[in-house]
Write an enzyme that holds these catalytic residues in place. Structure first.
Site, PDB file in Angstrom:
ATOM      1  N   TRP A  36       1.025  -0.899   0.078  1.00 41.41           N
ATOM      2  CA  TRP A  36       0.204  -0.077  -0.494  1.00 41.41           C
ATOM      3  C   TRP A  36       1.077   1.573  -0.090  1.00 41.41           C
ATOM      4  O   TRP A  36       2.165   1.452   0.624  1.00 41.41           O
ATOM      5  CB  TRP A  36      -1.190   0.723   0.842  1.00 41.41           C
ATOM      6  CG  TRP A  36       0.010   0.019   2.598  1.00 41.41           C
ATOM      7  CD1 TRP A  36      -0.374  -1.057   3.340  1.00 41.41           C
ATOM      8  CD2 TRP A  36       0.176   0.928   3.196  1.00 41.41           C
ATOM      9  NE1 TRP A  36       0.698  -0.220   4.510  1.00 41.41           N
ATOM     10  CE2 TRP A  36       0.527   0.773   4.406  1.00 41.41           C
ATOM     11  CE3 TRP A  36       0.074   2.724   3.100  1.00 41.41           C
ATOM     12  CZ2 TRP A  36       1.215   1.508   5.304  1.00 41.41           C
ATOM     13  CZ3 TRP A  36       0.379   3.629   3.752  1.00 41.41           C
ATOM     14  CH2 TRP A  36       1.243   2.986   5.701  1.00 41.41           C
ATOM     15  N   GLU A  79       7.423   8.280  13.801  1.00 41.91           N
ATOM     16  CA  GLU A  79       7.743   7.918  12.386  1.00 41.91           C
ATOM     17  C   GLU A  79       8.463   8.519  11.482  1.00 41.91           C
ATOM     18  O   GLU A  79       9.389   7.481  11.084  1.00 41.91           O
ATOM     19  CB  GLU A  79       6.365   7.155  12.136  1.00 41.91           C
ATOM     20  CG  GLU A  79       5.505   6.267  12.477  1.00 41.91           C
ATOM     21  CD  GLU A  79       5.922   4.426  12.597  1.00 41.91           C
ATOM     22  OE1 GLU A  79       7.282   4.537  11.997  1.00 41.91           O
ATOM     23  OE2 GLU A  79       5.803   3.847  13.383  1.00 41.91           O
ATOM     24  N   GLU A 117       8.918   1.395   5.909  1.00 40.79           N
ATOM     25  CA  GLU A 117       7.929   1.886   7.269  1.00 40.79           C
ATOM     26  C   GLU A 117       8.162   3.659   7.198  1.00 40.79           C
ATOM     27  O   GLU A 117       7.747   4.348   7.586  1.00 40.79           O
ATOM     28  CB  GLU A 117       9.721   2.175   8.279  1.00 40.79           C
ATOM     29  CG  GLU A 117       9.599   1.031   9.242  1.00 40.79           C
ATOM     30  CD  GLU A 117       8.254   0.765  10.668  1.00 40.79           C
ATOM     31  OE1 GLU A 117       8.590   1.853  10.815  1.00 40.79           O
ATOM     32  OE2 GLU A 117       8.385   0.003  10.737  1.00 40.79           O
ATOM     33  N   HIS A 120       4.919   4.869   6.678  1.00 40.69           N
ATOM     34  CA  HIS A 120       4.212   4.975   7.529  1.00 40.69           C
ATOM     35  C   HIS A 120       4.207   6.905   8.309  1.00 40.69           C
ATOM     36  O   HIS A 120       2.776   7.854   7.985  1.00 40.69           O
ATOM     37  CB  HIS A 120       4.709   5.000   9.057  1.00 40.69           C
ATOM     38  CG  HIS A 120       4.058   2.642   9.285  1.00 40.69           C
ATOM     39  ND1 HIS A 120       5.321   2.288   9.482  1.00 40.69           N
ATOM     40  CD2 HIS A 120       4.303   2.594   7.985  1.00 40.69           C
ATOM     41  CE1 HIS A 120       5.112   0.830   9.176  1.00 40.69           C
ATOM     42  NE2 HIS A 120       4.369   1.046   8.075  1.00 40.69           N
ATOM     43  N   GLU A 170       8.649  -2.550  18.206  1.00 40.35           N
ATOM     44  CA  GLU A 170       7.942  -3.118  16.458  1.00 40.35           C
ATOM     45  C   GLU A 170       6.711  -3.402  17.621  1.00 40.35           C
ATOM     46  O   GLU A 170       5.532  -2.937  16.645  1.00 40.35           O
ATOM     47  CB  GLU A 170       8.828  -4.282  15.943  1.00 40.35           C
ATOM     48  CG  GLU A 170       9.764  -3.196  14.989  1.00 40.35           C
ATOM     49  CD  GLU A 170       9.793  -2.622  13.880  1.00 40.35           C
ATOM     50  OE1 GLU A 170       9.525  -2.919  12.089  1.00 40.35           O
ATOM     51  OE2 GLU A 170       9.155  -1.417  14.555  1.00 40.35           O
ATOM     52  N   THR A 173       5.153  -0.667  18.111  1.00 39.64           N
ATOM     53  CA  THR A 173       4.336   0.718  17.934  1.00 39.64           C
ATOM     54  C   THR A 173       2.881  -0.404  17.385  1.00 39.64           C
ATOM     55  O   THR A 173       2.003   0.119  16.976  1.00 39.64           O
ATOM     56  CB  THR A 173       5.152   1.095  16.532  1.00 39.64           C
ATOM     57  OG1 THR A 173       5.676  -0.184  15.594  1.00 39.64           O
ATOM     58  CG2 THR A 173       6.688   1.878  17.658  1.00 39.64           C
ATOM     59  N   ASP A 202       1.949  -3.487   9.516  1.00 42.11           N
ATOM     60  CA  ASP A 202       3.531  -3.100   8.394  1.00 42.11           C
ATOM     61  C   ASP A 202       3.965  -3.844  10.276  1.00 42.11           C
ATOM     62  O   ASP A 202       5.331  -4.305  10.029  1.00 42.11           O
ATOM     63  CB  ASP A 202       4.260  -2.320   8.664  1.00 42.11           C
ATOM     64  CG  ASP A 202       3.441  -2.130   6.886  1.00 42.11           C
ATOM     65  OD1 ASP A 202       3.468  -2.947   6.307  1.00 42.11           O
ATOM     66  OD2 ASP A 202       3.504  -0.742   6.442  1.00 42.11           O
ATOM     67  N   GLU A 203       3.348  -2.912  11.431  1.00 46.57           N
ATOM     68  CA  GLU A 203       4.412  -2.956  12.533  1.00 46.57           C
ATOM     69  C   GLU A 203       4.526  -4.241  13.150  1.00 46.57           C
ATOM     70  O   GLU A 203       5.580  -4.698  13.309  1.00 46.57           O
ATOM     71  CB  GLU A 203       4.189  -2.161  13.567  1.00 46.57           C
ATOM     72  CG  GLU A 203       3.938  -0.588  13.167  1.00 46.57           C
ATOM     73  CD  GLU A 203       5.250  -0.287  12.723  1.00 46.57           C
ATOM     74  OE1 GLU A 203       6.565  -0.782  12.909  1.00 46.57           O
ATOM     75  OE2 GLU A 203       5.594   1.044  12.588  1.00 46.57           O
ATOM     76  N   HIS A 206       6.486  -6.867  10.739  1.00 40.89           N
ATOM     77  CA  HIS A 206       8.389  -6.243  11.374  1.00 40.89           C
ATOM     78  C   HIS A 206       8.814  -6.823  12.568  1.00 40.89           C
ATOM     79  O   HIS A 206       9.878  -7.409  13.094  1.00 40.89           O
ATOM     80  CB  HIS A 206       8.480  -5.021  10.773  1.00 40.89           C
ATOM     81  CG  HIS A 206       8.048  -4.183  10.101  1.00 40.89           C
ATOM     82  ND1 HIS A 206       8.090  -2.912   9.642  1.00 40.89           N
ATOM     83  CD2 HIS A 206       8.107  -5.047   8.459  1.00 40.89           C
ATOM     84  CE1 HIS A 206       8.006  -2.518   8.204  1.00 40.89           C
ATOM     85  NE2 HIS A 206       8.160  -3.879   7.503  1.00 40.89           N
TER      86      HIS A 206
END
Length: 339
Positions: A36, A79, A117, A120, A170, A173, A202-203, A206
């Site tokens: 995205w 971020e 990242e 974000h 991670e 977040t 995403d976090e 990760h």
């Protein structure tokens, strides 16, 4: 700051893991064409309906309370300080990107993680800008101060410490962005909830990568990894944006943290929960055959979550709840409740 703190034999552990990193870590990254992008969830500036889309966004965001905006801005600034975090990863012995374009899987991971990242801060920054509800100049100053200040995660160039730290961070977040997503939905901004949810996802991905690294280290070097885990926890994991400053408020991060605690975006209980999660994820309590030093470290980390919770309960019981407020330049110096 301690430099080059890793013994040569420990560096060799990471050299030996390059094949594993290529086959296990790199597949956890998403190809750019399948990722995205911020523009997917923002008004399209080239369309004739751009101004109408912005108007709709502003109407939705009008229902977001000031304390929520403080949390969202603080998360966004965290971020946006991404150059600092890539720099931190590139201090770690045995895994740093030596040239800035190293073909090693560690270098490839660090650059691609940074690139993922980077979206974000971009999406949250643009969204907040379009709401018209925050002081973007003060926010931009805070970002510049924060990147210029760097960070001190106390990892000492040591990838054992570094990857324990990133595993913790991670997940932190993921929790924080997940909570801002939930709150945005409650306040009637479903599109912002979607954005925060995407960032949280995403976090989490990760986090999965970094916890896999530490899991592998426990397999190859249980003593060294256990000692590093305990060392990192003794130092206490400081949030990556703990040096944030807006040119005015010397207690900005502390005040931001109080608002996040009060609103349930990120709390001291979450810290203990993350600790407990990592202990369980890495099967720390059941590890056997450790040296006496590592056994002591094992007992320490396993005892930490309940101890942290008890200390937090006592601290909360002593705190006189409100009325205590603080003003934030990010929201034009409006006052919000801290406690």
């Amino acid at each position: 700051m301690v430099t080059h703190s890793l013994a040569p034999e420990k560096i060799e552990v990471f050299k030996s893991l390059e094949g594993w990193a290529e086959s296990t870590l790199l597949p956890l990254l998403k190809p750019v064409e399948k990722c995205w992008q911020p523009q997917d969830y923002l008004p399209e500036p080239s369309s004739e309906g751009f101004l109408d889309e912005v108007k709709e966004l502003r109407e939705r965001s009008a229902g977001l309370p000031d304390d929520y905006l403080v949390c969202l801005v603080g998360d966004m600034i965290t971020e946006e300080a991404l150059p600092t975090y890539q720099t931190m990863l590139n201090t770690l012995d045995g895994t740093r990107d030596e040239t800035g374009a190293s073909p090693s899987p560690w270098g490839v991971w660090t650059r691609a993680w940074t690139a993922e990242e980077n979206r974000h801060g971009d999406v949250l920054n643009k969204y907040l800008y379009l709401t018209g509800r925050v002081d973007m100049r003060q926010i931009e100053k805070t970002i510049q101060y924060l990147i210029g200040s760097g960070m001190d995660p106390k990892t000492e160039n040591n990838p054992y410490l570094g990857f324990v730290y990133t595993s913790f961070q991670e997940r932190a977040t993921f929790i924080s962005h997940g909570n801002t997503a939930r709150h945005a939905k409650q306040f009637g901004d479903a599109k912002l909830a979607t954005i925060c949810g995407l960032v949280a996802a995403d976090e989490r991905r990760h986090e999965n990568a970094y916890t896999k690294i530490v899991e592998k280290l426990f397999e190859l070097d249980p003593d060294g990894t256990m000692l590093a885990f305990a060392d990192m926890m003794r130092k206490k994991v400081s949030m990556p944006a703990h040096l944030m400053y807006d040119g005015q408020n010397e207690h900005l991060f502390d005040n931001f943290s109080l608002v996040a605690q009060r609103t349930g975006v990120y709390t001291a209980r979450d810290y203990a929960d993350i600790m407990e999660h990592l202990v369980n994820r890495w099967n720390v309590a059941s590890m056997q055959g450790l040296s006496s030093k590592a056994q002591t470290a094992q007992e320490y980390v396993c005892s930490l979550p309940p101890r942290i919770r008890k200390l937090e309960e006592r601290a909360q019981a002593k705190v006189k709840k409100g009325p205590k407020t603080g003003s934030f330049s990010w929201i034009f110096n409006r006052e919000v409740a801290l406690l």
